[in-house]
Design a protein around this motif. Structure first.
Motif, PDB file in Angstrom:
ATOM      1  N   ILE A  49     -46.426   3.554  -6.876  1.00 12.64           N
ATOM      2  CA  ILE A  49     -47.678   4.141  -6.408  1.00 12.64           C
ATOM      3  C   ILE A  49     -48.265   4.876  -7.598  1.00 12.64           C
ATOM      4  O   ILE A  49     -47.631   5.793  -8.140  1.00 12.64           O
ATOM      5  CB  ILE A  49     -47.454   5.108  -5.235  1.00 12.64           C
ATOM      6  CG1 ILE A  49     -46.668   4.414  -4.124  1.00 12.64           C
ATOM      7  CG2 ILE A  49     -48.782   5.645  -4.711  1.00 12.64           C
ATOM      8  CD1 ILE A  49     -46.104   5.354  -3.079  1.00 12.64           C
ATOM      9  N   LYS A  50     -49.439   4.457  -8.025  1.00 11.49           N
ATOM     10  CA  LYS A  50     -50.069   5.013  -9.225  1.00 11.49           C
ATOM     11  C   LYS A  50     -50.105   6.539  -9.182  1.00 11.49           C
ATOM     12  O   LYS A  50     -50.502   7.134  -8.185  1.00 11.49           O
ATOM     13  CB  LYS A  50     -51.496   4.450  -9.344  1.00 11.49           C
ATOM     14  CG  LYS A  50     -52.159   4.740 -10.653  1.00 11.49           C
ATOM     15  CD  LYS A  50     -53.496   4.046 -10.716  1.00 11.49           C
ATOM     16  CE  LYS A  50     -54.154   4.297 -12.040  1.00 11.49           C
ATOM     17  NZ  LYS A  50     -55.455   3.635 -12.113  1.00 11.49           N
ATOM     18  N   ASN A  51     -49.659   7.149 -10.270  1.00 10.50           N
ATOM     19  CA  ASN A  51     -49.632   8.610 -10.439  1.00 10.50           C
ATOM     20  C   ASN A  51     -48.758   9.336  -9.415  1.00 10.50           C
ATOM     21  O   ASN A  51     -48.921  10.528  -9.211  1.00 10.50           O
ATOM     22  CB  ASN A  51     -51.047   9.210 -10.394  1.00 10.50           C
ATOM     23  CG  ASN A  51     -51.923   8.659 -11.487  1.00 10.50           C
ATOM     24  OD1 ASN A  51     -51.452   8.319 -12.563  1.00 10.50           O
ATOM     25  ND2 ASN A  51     -53.206   8.540 -11.204  1.00 10.50           N
ATOM     26  N   MET A  52     -47.863   8.597  -8.745  1.00 16.29           N
ATOM     27  CA  MET A  52     -47.023   9.285  -7.756  1.00 16.29           C
ATOM     28  C   MET A  52     -45.550   8.946  -7.945  1.00 16.29           C
ATOM     29  O   MET A  52     -44.831   9.682  -8.563  1.00 16.29           O
ATOM     30  CB  MET A  52     -47.485   8.980  -6.330  1.00 16.29           C
ATOM     31  CG  MET A  52     -48.762   9.725  -5.968  1.00 16.29           C
ATOM     32  SD  MET A  52     -49.330   9.403  -4.314  1.00 16.29           S
ATOM     33  CE  MET A  52     -48.256  10.421  -3.340  1.00 16.29           C
ATOM     34  N   ALA A  53     -45.111   7.822  -7.402  1.00 20.09           N
ATOM     35  CA  ALA A  53     -43.672   7.542  -7.400  1.00 20.09           C
ATOM     36  C   ALA A  53     -43.405   6.047  -7.296  1.00 20.09           C
ATOM     37  O   ALA A  53     -44.271   5.271  -6.941  1.00 20.09           O
ATOM     38  CB  ALA A  53     -43.023   8.248  -6.211  1.00 20.09           C
ATOM     39  N   LYS A  54     -42.167   5.709  -7.595  1.00 21.49           N
ATOM     40  CA  LYS A  54     -41.687   4.344  -7.375  1.00 21.49           C
ATOM     41  C   LYS A  54     -40.933   4.386  -6.052  1.00 21.49           C
ATOM     42  O   LYS A  54     -40.226   5.344  -5.764  1.00 21.49           O
ATOM     43  CB  LYS A  54     -40.761   3.947  -8.522  1.00 21.49           C
ATOM     44  CG  LYS A  54     -40.289   2.509  -8.465  1.00 21.49           C
ATOM     45  CD  LYS A  54     -39.553   2.178  -9.759  1.00 21.49           C
ATOM     46  CE  LYS A  54     -38.841   0.874  -9.781  1.00 21.49           C
ATOM     47  NZ  LYS A  54     -39.369  -0.266  -9.116  1.00 21.49           N
ATOM     48  N   LEU A  55     -41.125   3.365  -5.239  1.00 23.59           N
ATOM     49  CA  LEU A  55     -40.500   3.334  -3.930  1.00 23.59           C
ATOM     50  C   LEU A  55     -39.861   1.975  -3.696  1.00 23.59           C
ATOM     51  O   LEU A  55     -40.430   0.945  -4.074  1.00 23.59           O
ATOM     52  CB  LEU A  55     -41.561   3.608  -2.856  1.00 23.59           C
ATOM     53  CG  LEU A  55     -41.114   4.111  -1.496  1.00 23.59           C
ATOM     54  CD1 LEU A  55     -40.244   5.352  -1.593  1.00 23.59           C
ATOM     55  CD2 LEU A  55     -42.315   4.411  -0.617  1.00 23.59           C
ATOM     56  N   ALA A  56     -38.690   1.973  -3.117  1.00 24.65           N
ATOM     57  CA  ALA A  56     -38.000   0.735  -2.739  1.00 24.65           C
ATOM     58  C   ALA A  56     -37.667   0.845  -1.253  1.00 24.65           C
ATOM     59  O   ALA A  56     -37.100   1.839  -0.811  1.00 24.65           O
ATOM     60  CB  ALA A  56     -36.729   0.562  -3.564  1.00 24.65           C
ATOM     61  N   LEU A  57     -38.070  -0.165  -0.494  1.00 22.77           N
ATOM     62  CA  LEU A  57     -37.864  -0.172   0.951  1.00 22.77           C
ATOM     63  C   LEU A  57     -37.070  -1.391   1.376  1.00 22.77           C
ATOM     64  O   LEU A  57     -37.128  -2.429   0.725  1.00 22.77           O
ATOM     65  CB  LEU A  57     -39.217  -0.216   1.682  1.00 22.77           C
ATOM     66  CG  LEU A  57     -40.173   0.940   1.439  1.00 22.77           C
ATOM     67  CD1 LEU A  57     -41.529   0.617   2.047  1.00 22.77           C
ATOM     68  CD2 LEU A  57     -39.617   2.213   2.043  1.00 22.77           C
ATOM     69  N   GLU A  74     -33.521   3.112  -2.065  1.00 27.61           N
ATOM     70  CA  GLU A  74     -33.125   3.931  -3.209  1.00 27.61           C
ATOM     71  C   GLU A  74     -33.584   5.357  -2.925  1.00 27.61           C
ATOM     72  O   GLU A  74     -34.283   5.602  -1.948  1.00 27.61           O
ATOM     73  CB  GLU A  74     -33.803   3.416  -4.493  1.00 27.61           C
ATOM     74  CG  GLU A  74     -33.370   2.019  -4.892  1.00 27.61           C
ATOM     75  CD  GLU A  74     -34.158   1.472  -6.084  1.00 27.61           C
ATOM     76  OE1 GLU A  74     -34.972   2.224  -6.671  1.00 27.61           O
ATOM     77  OE2 GLU A  74     -33.953   0.301  -6.410  1.00 27.61           O
ATOM     78  N   GLU A  75     -33.220   6.267  -3.800  1.00 29.92           N
ATOM     79  CA  GLU A  75     -33.617   7.673  -3.661  1.00 29.92           C
ATOM     80  C   GLU A  75     -35.137   7.779  -3.528  1.00 29.92           C
ATOM     81  O   GLU A  75     -35.877   7.217  -4.330  1.00 29.92           O
ATOM     82  CB  GLU A  75     -33.146   8.458  -4.888  1.00 29.92           C
ATOM     83  CG  GLU A  75     -33.333   9.949  -4.783  1.00 29.92           C
ATOM     84  CD  GLU A  75     -32.378  10.609  -3.796  1.00 29.92           C
ATOM     85  OE1 GLU A  75     -32.760  11.665  -3.261  1.00 29.92           O
ATOM     86  OE2 GLU A  75     -31.281  10.081  -3.559  1.00 29.92           O
ATOM     87  N   ALA A  76     -35.600   8.481  -2.510  1.00 28.94           N
ATOM     88  CA  ALA A  76     -37.034   8.688  -2.296  1.00 28.94           C
ATOM     89  C   ALA A  76     -37.336  10.180  -2.443  1.00 28.94           C
ATOM     90  O   ALA A  76     -36.439  11.006  -2.288  1.00 28.94           O
ATOM     91  CB  ALA A  76     -37.426   8.207  -0.906  1.00 28.94           C
ATOM     92  N   PRO A  77     -38.607  10.522  -2.733  1.00 24.48           N
ATOM     93  CA  PRO A  77     -38.962  11.946  -2.898  1.00 24.48           C
ATOM     94  C   PRO A  77     -38.712  12.771  -1.628  1.00 24.48           C
ATOM     95  O   PRO A  77     -38.523  13.968  -1.695  1.00 24.48           O
ATOM     96  CB  PRO A  77     -40.449  11.928  -3.238  1.00 24.48           C
ATOM     97  CG  PRO A  77     -40.814  10.509  -3.495  1.00 24.48           C
ATOM     98  CD  PRO A  77     -39.719   9.632  -2.983  1.00 24.48           C
ATOM     99  N   PHE A  78     -38.726  12.123  -0.455  1.00 26.77           N
ATOM    100  CA  PHE A  78     -38.437  12.790   0.811  1.00 26.77           C
ATOM    101  C   PHE A  78     -37.996  11.727   1.811  1.00 26.77           C
ATOM    102  O   PHE A  78     -38.213  10.536   1.604  1.00 26.77           O
ATOM    103  CB  PHE A  78     -39.659  13.576   1.341  1.00 26.77           C
ATOM    104  CG  PHE A  78     -40.960  12.823   1.270  1.00 26.77           C
ATOM    105  CD1 PHE A  78     -41.315  11.906   2.254  1.00 26.77           C
ATOM    106  CD2 PHE A  78     -41.834  13.035   0.210  1.00 26.77           C
ATOM    107  CE1 PHE A  78     -42.506  11.216   2.182  1.00 26.77           C
ATOM    108  CE2 PHE A  78     -43.034  12.338   0.125  1.00 26.77           C
ATOM    109  CZ  PHE A  78     -43.375  11.423   1.119  1.00 26.77           C
ATOM    110  N   ALA A  79     -37.346  12.164   2.892  1.00 28.60           N
ATOM    111  CA  ALA A  79     -36.894  11.227   3.927  1.00 28.60           C
ATOM    112  C   ALA A  79     -38.112  10.622   4.605  1.00 28.60           C
ATOM    113  O   ALA A  79     -39.011  11.343   5.035  1.00 28.60           O
ATOM    114  CB  ALA A  79     -36.018  11.956   4.934  1.00 28.60           C
ATOM    115  N   ILE A  80     -38.142   9.288   4.674  1.00 28.27           N
ATOM    116  CA  ILE A  80     -39.310   8.611   5.229  1.00 28.27           C
ATOM    117  C   ILE A  80     -38.878   7.341   5.957  1.00 28.27           C
ATOM    118  O   ILE A  80     -37.934   6.669   5.544  1.00 28.27           O
ATOM    119  CB  ILE A  80     -40.338   8.301   4.111  1.00 28.27           C
ATOM    120  CG1 ILE A  80     -41.637   7.740   4.687  1.00 28.27           C
ATOM    121  CG2 ILE A  80     -39.750   7.375   3.055  1.00 28.27           C
ATOM    122  CD1 ILE A  80     -42.789   7.735   3.702  1.00 28.27           C
ATOM    123  N   THR A  81     -39.562   7.072   7.055  1.00 30.31           N
ATOM    124  CA  THR A  81     -39.357   5.842   7.816  1.00 30.31           C
ATOM    125  C   THR A  81     -40.722   5.231   8.077  1.00 30.31           C
ATOM    126  O   THR A  81     -41.652   5.944   8.483  1.00 30.31           O
ATOM    127  CB  THR A  81     -38.657   6.131   9.166  1.00 30.31           C
ATOM    128  OG1 THR A  81     -37.415   6.780   8.900  1.00 30.31           O
ATOM    129  CG2 THR A  81     -38.416   4.866   9.955  1.00 30.31           C
TER     130      THR A  81
END
Length: 132
Positions: A49-57, A74-81
C-alpha cells in the motif's frame, strides 16, 4: 474492535459472485491505484500500500456461497480480518458485503479508519462494476 463495512446489490447469482471472490487472483481488479507489487494465488495475496505498509493475506475460511475470510499470513501493523459475505437477494441478484475488522488503538483508529473505509467502499463499487 473497529468494524468498517459496505454492501452492494449485484445482478448475478450468489454462486457466480462467490466464485469470483473465492479466488484471490481476482481481488487485484478490486484494488485502488495506491496498491502495487501485487502477487497472488487462489488462496494468498501480497501487495504494498503506497506510503503505508506491505500486507500478505491468506484465505482462512471458506463457507461456500456465503462467506470468505482473509487474515494476514505475515506480521501486520495490527490485527485485521477481511470478510466478504454474500447472500442471495433473489435467484439472479446477490447482496455482497465487505467488512474489515481491525484491532485499532485510539491513535491508529484516527489514522486508519478513513483509508480503510475508502478501501471498503472502493472494493465494493469495483465488484459491482466488474460483475454488474
Amino acid at each position: 474492535m473497529t468494524v468498517i463495512q459496505n454492501s452492494t446489490l449485484i445482478s448475478k447469482p450468489v454462486e457466480e459472485v462467490y466464485n469470483f471472490l473465492s479466488d484471490l487472483n481476482n481481488h487485484e481488479q478490486l484494488m485502488p491505484d495506491n496498491i502495487y507489487n501485487w502477487v497472488s494465488t487462489a488462496d494468498e495475496a501480497s501487495f504494498t500500500i503506497k506510503n503505508m505498509a506491505k500486507l500478505a493475506l491468506r484465505i482462512s475460511q471458506r463457507i461456500e456461497n456465503k462467506e470468505l475470510v482473509s487474515v494476514p499470513s505475515e506480521e501486520a501493523p495490527f490485527a485485521i480480518t477481511l470478510r466478504w459475505k454474500v447472500e442471495p437477494a433473489s435467484e439472479t441478484t446477490t447482496t455482497a458485503t465487505f467488512l474489515i475488522e481491525a484491532e485499532l488503538n485510539m491513535m491508529m483508529k484516527m489514522m486508519a479508519s478513513g483509508p480503510l473505509q475508502k478501501l471498503v467502499d472502493h472494493q465494493v463499487s469495483k465488484l459491482k462494476e466488474i460483475l454488474g
